[in-house]
Design a protein around this motif. Structure first.
Motif, mmCIF file in Angstrom:
data_model
loop_
_atom_site.group_PDB
_atom_site.id
_atom_site.type_symbol
_atom_site.label_atom_id
_atom_site.label_comp_id
_atom_site.label_asym_id
_atom_site.label_seq_id
_atom_site.Cartn_x
_atom_site.Cartn_y
_atom_site.Cartn_z
ATOM 1 N N TRP A 12 -6.399 0.728 -11.511
ATOM 2 C CA TRP A 12 -7.220 -0.341 -12.106
ATOM 3 C C TRP A 12 -8.612 -0.381 -11.492
ATOM 4 O O TRP A 12 -9.597 -0.568 -12.190
ATOM 5 C CB TRP A 12 -6.541 -1.691 -11.966
ATOM 6 C CG TRP A 12 -5.271 -1.811 -12.746
ATOM 7 C CD1 TRP A 12 -4.959 -1.195 -13.934
ATOM 8 C CD2 TRP A 12 -4.135 -2.585 -12.408
ATOM 9 N NE1 TRP A 12 -3.703 -1.538 -14.339
ATOM 10 C CE2 TRP A 12 -3.165 -2.398 -13.418
ATOM 11 C CE3 TRP A 12 -3.819 -3.415 -11.342
ATOM 12 C CZ2 TRP A 12 -1.932 -3.016 -13.395
ATOM 13 C CZ3 TRP A 12 -2.581 -4.031 -11.316
ATOM 14 C CH2 TRP A 12 -1.651 -3.831 -12.338
ATOM 15 N N ARG A 13 -8.704 -0.213 -10.173
ATOM 16 C CA ARG A 13 -10.021 -0.238 -9.516
ATOM 17 C C ARG A 13 -10.866 0.945 -9.964
ATOM 18 O O ARG A 13 -12.048 0.798 -10.250
ATOM 19 C CB ARG A 13 -9.858 -0.241 -8.003
ATOM 20 C CG ARG A 13 -11.172 -0.170 -7.252
ATOM 21 C CD ARG A 13 -12.114 -1.322 -7.540
ATOM 22 N NE ARG A 13 -11.553 -2.547 -7.019
ATOM 23 C CZ ARG A 13 -12.130 -3.734 -7.103
ATOM 24 N NH1 ARG A 13 -13.299 -3.863 -7.695
ATOM 25 N NH2 ARG A 13 -11.543 -4.801 -6.626
ATOM 26 N N VAL A 14 -10.270 2.126 -10.040
ATOM 27 C CA VAL A 14 -11.010 3.311 -10.484
ATOM 28 C C VAL A 14 -11.512 3.110 -11.910
ATOM 29 O O VAL A 14 -12.679 3.379 -12.213
ATOM 30 C CB VAL A 14 -10.134 4.584 -10.377
ATOM 31 C CG1 VAL A 14 -10.773 5.755 -11.104
ATOM 32 C CG2 VAL A 14 -9.882 4.932 -8.919
ATOM 33 N N LEU A 15 -10.668 2.618 -12.788
ATOM 34 C CA LEU A 15 -11.090 2.388 -14.176
ATOM 35 C C LEU A 15 -12.158 1.311 -14.259
ATOM 36 O O LEU A 15 -13.078 1.395 -15.069
ATOM 37 C CB LEU A 15 -9.878 2.024 -15.036
ATOM 38 C CG LEU A 15 -8.858 3.148 -15.224
ATOM 39 C CD1 LEU A 15 -7.646 2.648 -16.002
ATOM 40 C CD2 LEU A 15 -9.487 4.359 -15.890
ATOM 41 N N ASP A 16 -12.072 0.291 -13.403
ATOM 42 C CA ASP A 16 -13.090 -0.758 -13.370
ATOM 43 C C ASP A 16 -14.437 -0.195 -12.919
ATOM 44 O O ASP A 16 -15.474 -0.507 -13.503
ATOM 45 C CB ASP A 16 -12.637 -1.889 -12.442
ATOM 46 C CG ASP A 16 -13.627 -3.033 -12.403
ATOM 47 O OD1 ASP A 16 -13.939 -3.577 -13.486
ATOM 48 O OD2 ASP A 16 -14.087 -3.378 -11.293
ATOM 49 N N ILE A 63 -10.649 3.522 -1.793
ATOM 50 C CA ILE A 63 -9.754 2.519 -2.375
ATOM 51 C C ILE A 63 -8.414 2.676 -1.695
ATOM 52 O O ILE A 63 -7.781 3.717 -1.792
ATOM 53 C CB ILE A 63 -9.607 2.713 -3.896
ATOM 54 C CG1 ILE A 63 -10.983 2.696 -4.559
ATOM 55 C CG2 ILE A 63 -8.704 1.624 -4.475
ATOM 56 C CD1 ILE A 63 -10.969 3.157 -5.996
ATOM 57 N N GLY A 64 -8.017 1.656 -0.976
ATOM 58 C CA GLY A 64 -6.767 1.718 -0.237
ATOM 59 C C GLY A 64 -5.784 0.681 -0.722
ATOM 60 O O GLY A 64 -6.162 -0.336 -1.312
ATOM 61 N N THR A 65 -4.536 0.942 -0.474
ATOM 62 C CA THR A 65 -3.496 0.007 -0.836
ATOM 63 C C THR A 65 -2.348 0.169 0.142
ATOM 64 O O THR A 65 -2.322 1.092 0.944
ATOM 65 C CB THR A 65 -3.027 0.220 -2.289
ATOM 66 O OG1 THR A 65 -2.143 -0.827 -2.650
ATOM 67 C CG2 THR A 65 -2.371 1.555 -2.474
ATOM 68 N N GLY A 66 -1.427 -0.733 0.094
ATOM 69 C CA GLY A 66 -0.290 -0.663 0.998
ATOM 70 C C GLY A 66 0.390 -2.016 1.100
ATOM 71 O O GLY A 66 0.173 -2.898 0.284
ATOM 72 N N SER A 113 1.219 -8.097 1.349
ATOM 73 C CA SER A 113 2.604 -8.129 1.827
ATOM 74 C C SER A 113 3.603 -8.091 0.676
ATOM 75 O O SER A 113 3.468 -8.810 -0.300
ATOM 76 C CB SER A 113 2.811 -9.396 2.646
ATOM 77 O OG SER A 113 4.105 -9.438 3.164
ATOM 78 N N GLY A 114 4.584 -7.231 0.799
ATOM 79 C CA GLY A 114 5.651 -7.143 -0.191
ATOM 80 C C GLY A 114 5.288 -6.385 -1.450
ATOM 81 O O GLY A 114 6.005 -6.465 -2.445
ATOM 82 N N ALA A 115 4.177 -5.639 -1.419
ATOM 83 C CA ALA A 115 3.746 -4.912 -2.614
ATOM 84 C C ALA A 115 4.703 -3.763 -2.935
ATOM 85 O O ALA A 115 4.935 -2.908 -2.099
ATOM 86 C CB ALA A 115 2.340 -4.361 -2.419
ATOM 87 N N PRO A 116 5.260 -3.719 -4.145
ATOM 88 C CA PRO A 116 6.110 -2.594 -4.539
ATOM 89 C C PRO A 116 5.244 -1.363 -4.843
ATOM 90 O O PRO A 116 4.056 -1.493 -5.147
ATOM 91 C CB PRO A 116 6.818 -3.100 -5.793
ATOM 92 C CG PRO A 116 5.926 -4.147 -6.344
ATOM 93 C CD PRO A 116 5.209 -4.757 -5.182
ATOM 94 N N PRO A 117 5.825 -0.182 -4.760
ATOM 95 C CA PRO A 117 5.063 1.056 -4.965
ATOM 96 C C PRO A 117 4.309 1.126 -6.295
ATOM 97 O O PRO A 117 3.179 1.619 -6.346
ATOM 98 C CB PRO A 117 6.116 2.157 -4.884
ATOM 99 C CG PRO A 117 7.223 1.570 -4.086
ATOM 100 C CD PRO A 117 7.221 0.099 -4.404
ATOM 101 N N ASN A 174 -0.805 1.185 -9.288
ATOM 102 C CA ASN A 174 -1.577 0.608 -10.387
ATOM 103 C C ASN A 174 -2.851 -0.064 -9.914
ATOM 104 O O ASN A 174 -3.877 -0.014 -10.593
ATOM 105 C CB ASN A 174 -0.727 -0.380 -11.178
ATOM 106 C CG ASN A 174 0.287 0.312 -12.059
ATOM 107 O OD1 ASN A 174 0.101 1.457 -12.443
ATOM 108 N ND2 ASN A 174 1.371 -0.374 -12.360
ATOM 109 N N SER A 175 -2.829 -0.686 -8.736
ATOM 110 C CA SER A 175 -4.034 -1.364 -8.260
ATOM 111 C C SER A 175 -5.161 -0.365 -7.992
ATOM 112 O O SER A 175 -6.326 -0.664 -8.247
ATOM 113 C CB SER A 175 -3.733 -2.195 -7.008
ATOM 114 O OG SER A 175 -3.452 -1.375 -5.904
ATOM 115 N N VAL A 176 -4.818 0.824 -7.523
ATOM 116 C CA VAL A 176 -5.830 1.857 -7.316
ATOM 117 C C VAL A 176 -6.355 2.348 -8.662
ATOM 118 O O VAL A 176 -7.561 2.490 -8.865
ATOM 119 C CB VAL A 176 -5.269 3.025 -6.486
ATOM 120 C CG1 VAL A 176 -6.254 4.186 -6.438
ATOM 121 C CG2 VAL A 176 -4.922 2.555 -5.082
#
Length: 70
Positions: A51-55, A6-9, A38-42, A47-49
């Motif tokens: 949320w994916r883990v909990l999903d 699960i990646g983000t950035g 683009s423009g994702a704040p830290p 949180n997106s990671v």
């Protein structure tokens, strides 16, 4: 057992030619989730990671040991 990455950035990870999206070229056994945009704040990246883990846990695809939190 499936293996997940699960990646983000920000925009540097969002594009289809980045390292995260190229992993399947070398590792067909991994399931990749890319939550970058683009423009994702830290806080949204983190949180997106989560949320994916909990999903994945809710769908019984992964198990989170309670030992992780001790």
């Amino acid at each position: 057992m499936n293996k997940y990455i699960i990646g983000t950035g920000c925009s540097f990870t969002e594009s289809s030619s980045t390292w995260l999206n190229r992993i399947p070229e070398y590792r067909k056994d991994l399931i990749i989730y890319n939550h970058a945009f683009s423009g994702a704040p830290p806080d949204l990246m983190a949180n997106s990671v989560i949320w994916r883990v909990l999903d994945l846990e809710k769908k019984d695809l992964i198990y989170i040991s309670k030992k992780v939190f001790n």
